[in-house]
Design an enzyme around this catalytic site. Structure first.
Site, PDB file in Angstrom:
ATOM      1  N   ASP A   1       9.352   2.781   1.605  1.00  0.00           N
ATOM      2  CA  ASP A   1       8.114   3.536   2.063  1.00  0.00           C
ATOM      3  C   ASP A   1       7.970   3.290   3.541  1.00  0.00           C
ATOM      4  OD1 ASP A   1       5.507   4.398   3.141  1.00  0.00           O
ATOM      5  OD2 ASP A   1       4.610   3.957   0.934  1.00  0.00           O
TER       6      ASP A   1
ATOM      7  N   PHE B   1       0.933  -1.092  -0.117  1.00  0.00           N
ATOM      8  CA  PHE B   1       0.246   0.015  -0.120  1.00  0.00           C
ATOM      9  C   PHE B   1       0.786   1.109  -0.083  1.00  0.00           C
ATOM     10  CE2 PHE B   1      -2.530   3.471   1.935  1.00  0.00           C
ATOM     11  CZ  PHE B   1      -3.705   3.135   1.233  1.00  0.00           C
TER      12      PHE B   1
ATOM     13  N   LYS C   1       2.863  10.308   8.399  1.00  0.00           N
ATOM     14  CA  LYS C   1       2.063   9.805   9.260  1.00  0.00           C
ATOM     15  C   LYS C   1       2.703  10.424  10.622  1.00  0.00           C
ATOM     16  CE  LYS C   1      -0.171   5.709   7.911  1.00  0.00           C
ATOM     17  NZ  LYS C   1      -1.575   6.030   8.007  1.00  0.00           N
TER      18      LYS C   1
HETATM   19  N1  PLP Z   1       2.429   4.391   2.257  1.00  0.00           N
HETATM   20  C1  PLP Z   1       2.136   3.640   3.431  1.00  0.00           C
HETATM   21  C2  PLP Z   1       2.866   2.632   3.696  1.00  0.00           C
HETATM   22  C3  PLP Z   1       0.735   3.833   4.037  1.00  0.00           C
HETATM   23  O1  PLP Z   1       0.598   2.811   5.212  1.00  0.00           O
HETATM   24  C4  PLP Z   1       0.048   4.879   3.820  1.00  0.00           C
HETATM   25  C5  PLP Z   1      -1.178   5.188   4.583  1.00  0.00           C
HETATM   26  O2  PLP Z   1      -1.688   4.592   5.267  1.00  0.00           O
HETATM   27  C6  PLP Z   1       0.679   5.795   2.702  1.00  0.00           C
HETATM   28  C7  PLP Z   1       1.628   5.269   1.949  1.00  0.00           C
HETATM   29  C8  PLP Z   1      -0.217   6.818   2.406  1.00  0.00           C
HETATM   30  O3  PLP Z   1      -0.417   8.034   3.154  1.00  0.00           O
HETATM   31  P1  PLP Z   1      -1.287   9.018   3.273  1.00  0.00           P
HETATM   32  O4  PLP Z   1      -2.749   8.353   4.030  1.00  0.00           O
HETATM   33  O5  PLP Z   1      -0.874  10.257   4.188  1.00  0.00           O
HETATM   34  O6  PLP Z   1      -1.547   9.757   1.955  1.00  0.00           O
END
Ligand code: PLP
Length: 404
Positions: free
Chosen positions: A218, A134, A247
């Site tokens: 990520d 994700f 986050k």
């Molecule tokens: N990457 C990862 C691993 C995530 O867990 C998330 C959100 O849960 C995102 C990207 C996307 O982040 P945002 O909701 O701040 O756009």
């Protein structure tokens, strides 16, 4: 409380499978609903409130900055942004930072940098991601993500490819000198709290180096101390070319960042990328306070100790209970995979005063604030055990998405 829910359901897009509660204040690991009922928070805003709710240092930094200057365009310098960039580089050992407002924006910036890198090196291959990953909900990040988030949103951009997570054979088959970049979550979050295997991560890093492919970690959910190290990739003794974070970086104020070295940052120039709000003074002041507290209070060590306690307690308390399939995770990023959809367990736990979460349909997810106590963990586990024992593990209506 009911009135707020009704008005919200009437006026807000129906994009979240919300739980029936309205929160009004928080302190540390505790949060209170509008009727004054107390809950213990084992989700921390899905890995955002890592210091707990309303940490006094974060509140002080936000208050002081808000009284001075909330926003200034990125066409001017700002002291909070400068101090945060310097601190992030000092902590991470990288040389350059780009600030944005969220996780997907950080990944989007990293995709653009990767495409520049591909163009510079005459590569016509893919930017890869892994099955079950994700990376956000923009069109390009859902292109990289799981099929379930893509339904009805095509057409999708080309130039992206998929590799099986934790599958070294597939990695070796697909990576070559034409490949541009690979995005990896060192611990998959939304995918069900699945850590990468150490030998897989080391082979991934080796193949990227050998083929001049950018390795992009990520760390949006697993970074900033959550696994007991500042970055989760540190568990594998590798060093990615780029890291994306968001986050918990802002302690609740929206901020995201791409962290890398000068050689890669220099692939983009003025006008190539930017953001109106990215790294504004308020967000940066809050983030600086978050990072300072993590450092000054050695919270990564606390995460390691509490995380071990929590994992062992999960194993000794829940192993062998009906429907419990696997218990896994690192630090304070823990999951319990069930044999049945676990949203009903989340609802029962809410009634008992505990915020936990279900992701990837069948995995209970725990992302508590770093200051969670062993007493709180024990209390939550006692309640969870009772809830699991009271469940009839017949399949209930499937929840295709996590509640988020
Ligand atoms: N990457 C990862 C691993 C995530 O867990 C998330 C959100 O849960 C995102 C990207 C996307 O982040 P945002 O909701 O701040 O756009």
């Amino acid at each position: 409380m009911d009135e707020i829910r009704q008005i919200s359901d009437r006026y807000h897009f129906n994009v979240y499978r919300r739980l029936p509660v309205v929160f009004s204040r928080g302190k540390g690991s505790k949060i209170w609903d509008m009727q004054g009922r107390k809950y213990i928070d084992f989700l921390a805003g899905i890995s955002v409130n890592s210091l707990g709710h309303n940490h006094p240092e974060v509140v002080k930094a936000i208050r002081q900055q808000a009284a001075k200057l909330i926003h200034i365009s990125n066409i001017y310098y700002s002291e909070p942004q400068t101090r945060l960039a310097e601190l992030l580089c000092r902590i991470s050992g990288y040389e350059k930072v780009f600030f944005c407002n969220s996780g997907l924006e950080a990944n989007e910036a990293a995709i653009k940098i990767a495409r520049r890198f591909g163009a510079k090196h005459n590569k016509s291959g893919n930017i890869f991601s892994f099955t079950n990953c994700f990376h956000g909900r923009s069109i390009s990040s859902i292109t990289m993500g799981s099929e379930k988030y893509k339904k009805g949103f095509g057409p999708f951009p080309s130039g992206f490819g998929k590799i099986s997570f934790n599958d070294i054979g597939d990695l070796r088959d697909k990576i070559n000198r034409d490949s541009i970049a690979i995005f990896v979550e060192p611990v998959q979050g939304e995918g069900g709290i699945i850590p990468a295997a150490p030998e897989f991560m080391r082979e991934l890093a080796r193949l990227c180096r050998e083929n001049n492919v950018l390795l992009i970690c990520d760390e949006i959910q697993c970074g900033i101390g959550r696994t007991g190290k500042f970055f989760a990739f540190e568990h594998f003794n590798i060093r990615p070319d780029l890291v994306t974070v968001a986050k918990s970086l802002g302690g609740g104020i929206p901020i995201g960042a791409v962290i890398t070295d000068k050689k890669i940052a220099d692939l983009i120039e003025p006008g190539d990328h930017g953001s109106t709000f990215g790294g504004n003074p308020l967000a940066c002041a809050s983030s600086h306070a978050v990072l300072s507290v993590i450092q000054n209070e050695n919270l990564t060590e606390r995460v390691r100790v509490t995380g071990n306690y929590f994992l062992n307690a999960l194993k000794s308390g829940l192993s062998g209970l009906p429907g419990v399939k696997e218990i896994r995770g690192i630090g304070l990023m823990l999951g319990v995979e069930m044999e049945y959809p676990c949203r009903p367990l989340v609802e029962k736990m809410l009634e008992k005063g505990f915020l936990i979460n279900c992701t990837s349909e069948k995995t209970l997810r725990f992302l508590p604030p770093f200051i969670i106590s062993t007493r709180e963990i024990d209390a939550m586990l006692r309640a969870l055990k009772m809830c699991i024992l009271s469940m009839k593990p017949e399949p209930v209506e499937s929840a295709a998405h996590s509640i988020y």
